[in-house]
Design an enzyme around this catalytic site. Structure first.
Site, PDB file in Angstrom:
ATOM      1  N   GLU A 313      43.343  54.383  52.115  1.00  0.00           N
ATOM      2  CA  GLU A 313      42.857  53.930  50.692  1.00  0.00           C
ATOM      3  C   GLU A 313      41.634  54.790  50.433  1.00  0.00           C
ATOM      4  OE1 GLU A 313      42.228  49.876  51.422  1.00  0.00           O
ATOM      5  OE2 GLU A 313      44.516  49.417  51.057  1.00  0.00           O
ATOM      6  N   CYS A 409      43.006  40.943  48.501  1.00  0.00           N
ATOM      7  CA  CYS A 409      41.849  40.903  48.100  1.00  0.00           C
ATOM      8  C   CYS A 409      41.561  41.234  46.384  1.00  0.00           C
ATOM      9  CB  CYS A 409      40.967  42.294  48.893  1.00  0.00           C
ATOM     10  SG  CYS A 409      42.038  43.843  48.636  1.00  0.00           S
TER      11      CYS A 409
END
Length: 649
Positions: A313, A409
Site C-alpha cells: 500500500e 480502517c
C-alpha cells in the site's frame, strides 16, 4: 523561532447548511454511524465479520469468546467513537449519546489497572505487550483511542472518556523514553504522535507533547530500534519489510521523499507539522514542505489519491501513477487532507487548500456509496471488470463497493472526516483580525473579534456553481480582514463588496483575496468563480497518461462509466476541438452536473476480427457522457475511465 499560526474555527462555531454537504453530514449522523455500529456488532447480513465490540467485552471479562480480527481491530471502534463526538458537536442526539456512553463505559471496564488498553494483547497475547511495536500497531490503536476520547469530551463535556485516555497516555509516557527501564522506540504505524499533540492541546499537559516529539525524532535513528526489537523476539517473524516501509530508513529531518506505506507516511508528516507549529521549529516545517512538494507534484493522482502501489500500500517512485492498478487507499486521501490542513494553518497558502479540496471532493468521497452503506478501500482511475476478476496485478481493485472489510480502517475514517468537516472550512489568525475562508460550503460561522460577536453566512450551489454570496453580521463596526480562497483551478474570478468591484491582483496573496475594511452588519460579498470544463493533461513524465486528458469542472474530476457510454471506454478519443456542455441533472446520482461532448471511437466492422491490421481502424463520431468520479459505481457495474485518449488535429 516563532511561526505565525492560524487556528481552525471549532466545529461548534460552524453550522453547515448546504445542498451538497448538509445531506452528507446528515447521512453520516443518521445512517452511516448506526450502520457502522451494527457492522462492528456483526449485525449486517452479508458483511465480513468484525466482532470489534465483542473483543472489548472479552477484554472486560464479560465474554469467554476468543479474540477475532486484525491486530489493530480496536482502532475501528475508536474512529467510530471519534465520529460520534463530531456528530454530537453538530447536533445532540440522546439515543446516539446513550450508545456512545455505553462504549465509553466498556472502554473503562476493558482498561487494565495500569492504564493499558488494547484488546489484542489483553485477550490474544497476554504478557506480550510492547514486544513487537514494528508490526502489532499498539501505539497506533492507542492514538486513535486517545483522539476518540478528546473528541467525545469536547462534544459532550463528559470527562470519563478523556480520563480513561489520559490514564492510558500516562502509562505510555512512563513506558517510553530515554530513561533507564524505558523503551527507546516507536510504533511501526504513526498515529500516536498526532494524538499526543491533540491530547496536549486538550489538557495542557506538556508531557504528551514532549513524548510526541520523542517518537518523531527517534524514528530512523541508528542503530535501528526495529532490528534490536526483532533480535529479542523468539516468536515467528512476519515477512521482512524494508525500513522505508515504516518511514524508518532515515531520521525524519533527513527525509526528502515520501516512501513506504502511504497512510503511515502522511500521518507522520502531519505530526511533524503539528510539532513544527508547537515548537516554532522552522527546520521541521521546511522538512514538511519538501515532503509536501514531492507528494503533491510528483506522486499524487488527479483525484487527490496517493500511494500507487498495491504492494505494501505504498509510494513507489516519482511520476509512477498507473490508473488501472492505482491503489490510492481511501485512508491515504483522508490523511493527505489532514496534512494539508495543518500546513494551511501555518502558511495560509491556497496551494494547501486546493489539495485539501481536491482530495475531499474526489479521492475521499469516492470511498463511500451514496447511501452510506458500501465502501471502497482502493480507488482506481480505470476499471475493466473482466480483467479485475482474473489478473493478479489487479486483484486489489474492486468494481463494486463492499459492505464491510476484514481490514475496516476506511469506513470509520470517512465517517469521522465528514462529521468533522466544519473545522476545515474557516480559520482565524492569532490576533483575530483575519478570517480565512478555505472551502465554499454553505452555512454559518461565528467568532469573536475585539470582544464583538461576528457572523459570516455563506450561500452557494457549490461545487456545481461558483457563484458564492457571503453576508457579514457584527455587533458593531469592526476592522478586520476576510480572506477568500481563489482556487487554483479557477480562471477569471471576480468579487464585489456591497456591489463595488474588488481589484483581485492588488488584494490577492498566495491564493487568497484579502479584503480589509471596517465591516458592519449587512455587508455583502459576492464571489464569482467561473467553472469552465477543463481538459487536464498530466506531466509528460507520467507514462500512464501520455497522450491522454482528464475532464475537470470546478473541484470535481470526471470519469466515463460503461452504463452511460457502452463498453470499450479505452478506445474513446476526445478531439482537441471538442467542447463539453455541463448540465445539472437533479435525479441522477442524487443530483450532479453531467458533462456531454463529442468524441471518436473505432467503427465496428461486421466480420472483421483480426487481432492486428496494417491500416488504421476507421473511426466514427460518438457522444460521451461524463459523471463525477466520486459517484461512480452507484449504478450498474461496468467499466470506468478517468484518463481518456486525446485526438489531436
Amino acid at each position: 523561532m516563532t511561526l505565525r499560526r492560524m487556528q481552525p474555527l471549532p466545529i461548534r462555531d460552524v453550522t453547515i447548511d448546504d445542498g451538497f454537504w448538509g445531506p452528507r453530514q446528515a447521512l453520516v449522523r443518521d445512517t452511516v454511524i448506526p450502520y457502522q455500529w451494527q457492522a462492528m456488532n456483526d449485525e449486517i447480513r452479508g458483511a465480513e465479520p468484525s466482532r470489534t465490540v465483542e473483543n472489548f467485552r472479552i477484554a472486560a471479562g464479560e465474554s469467554q469468546d476468543e479474540y477475532y480480527g486484525q491486530v489493530f481491530q480496536d482502532s475501528d471502534l475508536a474512529k467510530w467513537l471519534e465520529a460520534v463526538g463530531y456528530a454530537l458537536s453538530v447536533k445532540r442526539d440522546e439515543e446516539l449519546e446513550r450508545i456512545a456512553d455505553g462504549v465509553v463505559d466498556l472502554l473503562g471496564r476493558a482498561q487494565r489497572p495500569d492504564g493499558y488498553l488494547n484488546t489484542y494483547f489483553t485477550v490474544a497475547k497476554p504478557g506480550r505487550k510492547w514486544t513487537n511495536l514494528r508490526d502489532d500497531h499498539e501505539l497506533y490503536c492507542a492514538g486513535h483511542l486517545i483522539e476518540a476520547g478528546v473528541s467525545y469530551y469536547e462534544a459532550t463535556g463528559k470527562r470519563k472518556a478523556l480520563d480513561i485516555m489520559t490514564r492510558y497516555a500516562d502509562h505510555i509516557v512512563a513506558t517510553f523514553g530515554t530513561e533507564p527501564g524505558q523503551i527507546r522506540g516507536y510504533d511501526g504505524h504513526p498515529e500516536i504522535e498526532l494524538a499526543l499533540v491533540r491530547l496536549y492541546r486538550a489538557t495542557g499537559d506538556e508531557r504528551y507533547l514532549k513524548l510526541s516529539r520523542f517518537f518523531v525524532e527517534e524514528r530512523g535513528r541508528q542503530p535501528s530500534f526495529f532490528d534490536q526489537e526483532e533480535a529479542q523476539r523468539t516468536e515467528h517473524r512476519v515477512a521482512r519489510r524494508q525500513p522505508d516501509y515504516f518511514q524508518a530508513h532515515l531520521p525524519v529531518r533527513e527525509q526528502k521523499t515520501a516512501e513506504g506505506h502511504s497512510v503511515r507516511a502522511l500521518y507522520l508528516f502531519s505530526a511533524l507539522t503539528d510539532l513544527a507549529a508547537e515548537y516554532g521549529d522552522g527546520e521541521l516545517l521546511e522538512t514538511s514542505r519538501e515532503l509536501w512538494r514531492n507528494v503533491t507534484r510528483k506522486r499524487m493522482y488527479i483525484t487527490g489519491g496517493v500511494g500507487s502501489n498495491e504492494y505494501w500500500e505504498s509510494f513507489t517512485i516519482d511520476y509512477d501513477l498507473p490508473n488501472d492498478r492505482a491503489y490510492a487507499e481511501t485512508c491515504a486521501a483522508i490523511s493527505l487532507m489532514f496534512w494539508a490542513s495543518r500546513l494551511l494553518q501555518l502558511e495560509a497558502d491556497g496551494e494547501y487548500a486546493d489539495v485539501m479540496e481536491r482530495a475531499l471532493y474526489n479521492g475521499i468521497l469516492s470511498g463511500m456509496s451514496l447511501d452510506g452503506k458500501r465502501y471502497f478501500y482502493v480507488n482506481p482511475l480505470e476499471v475493466w471488470p473482466e480483467a479485475c476478476r482474473i489478473r493478479e496485478d489487479l486483484r486489489s481493485v474492486a468494481t463494486t463497493r463492499q459492505a464491510w472489510f476484514g481490514c475496516a480502517c476506511c469506513p470509520p475514517n470517512i465517517a469521522r472526516l465528514i462529521a468533522s468537516l466544519g473545522q476545515y472550512i474557516y480559520s482565524y489568525d492569532e490576533d483575530g483580525r483575519q478570517w480565512f475562508v478555505h472551502l465554499y460550503i454553505g452555512g454559518e460561522a461565528r467568532q469573536t473579534i475585539d470582544n464583538r460577536r461576528a457572523r459570516l453566512t455563506q450561500r452557494s450551489a457549490y461545487p456545481w456553481d461558483g457563484h458564492i454570496r457571503l453576508s457579514v453580521d457584527t455587533e458593531s463596526p469592526a476592522d478586520f480582514t476576510i480572506a477568500l480562497r481563489v482556487p487554483g483551478w479557477c480562471r477569471g474570478a471576480m468579487c464585489k463588496v456591497n456591489g463595488e468591484s474588488v481589484d483581485l491582483p492588488r488584494h490577492k496573496v498566495k491564493g487568497y483575496l484579502r479584503i480589509r475594511r471596517i465591516w458592519t452588519a449587512g455587508d455583502e460579498i459576492e464571489l464569482i468563480l467561473p467553472m469552465a470544463v477543463e481538459k487536464v493533461r498530466a506531466n509528460p513524465k507520467v507514462r500512464a497518461n501520455a497522450g491522454k486528458l482528464a475532464l475537470q469542472r470546478g473541484p470535481i474530476v470526471y470519469c466515463l462509466e460503461e452504463t452511460d457510454n457502452g463498453g470499450g471506454l479505452h478506445d474513446i478519443r476526445i478531439p482537441d476541438a471538442s467542447e463539453f456542455a455541463a448540465r445539472f441533472e437533479e435525479h441522477l446520482l442524487e443530483g450532479v452536473v453531467v458533462l456531454r461532448g463529442d468524441a471518436l471511437r473505432a467503427k465496428e466492422t461486421p466480420g472483421e476480427d483480426d487481432l492486428y491490421a496494417m491500416s488504421p481502424r476507421p473511426a466514427e463520431p460518438a457522444k460521451v457522457t461524463a459523471v463525477p468520479y466520486y459517484a461512480w459505481a452507484n449504478r450498474e457495474p461496468g467499466e470506468m475511465l478517468v484518463w481518456l485518449q486525446e485526438q489531436r488535429s
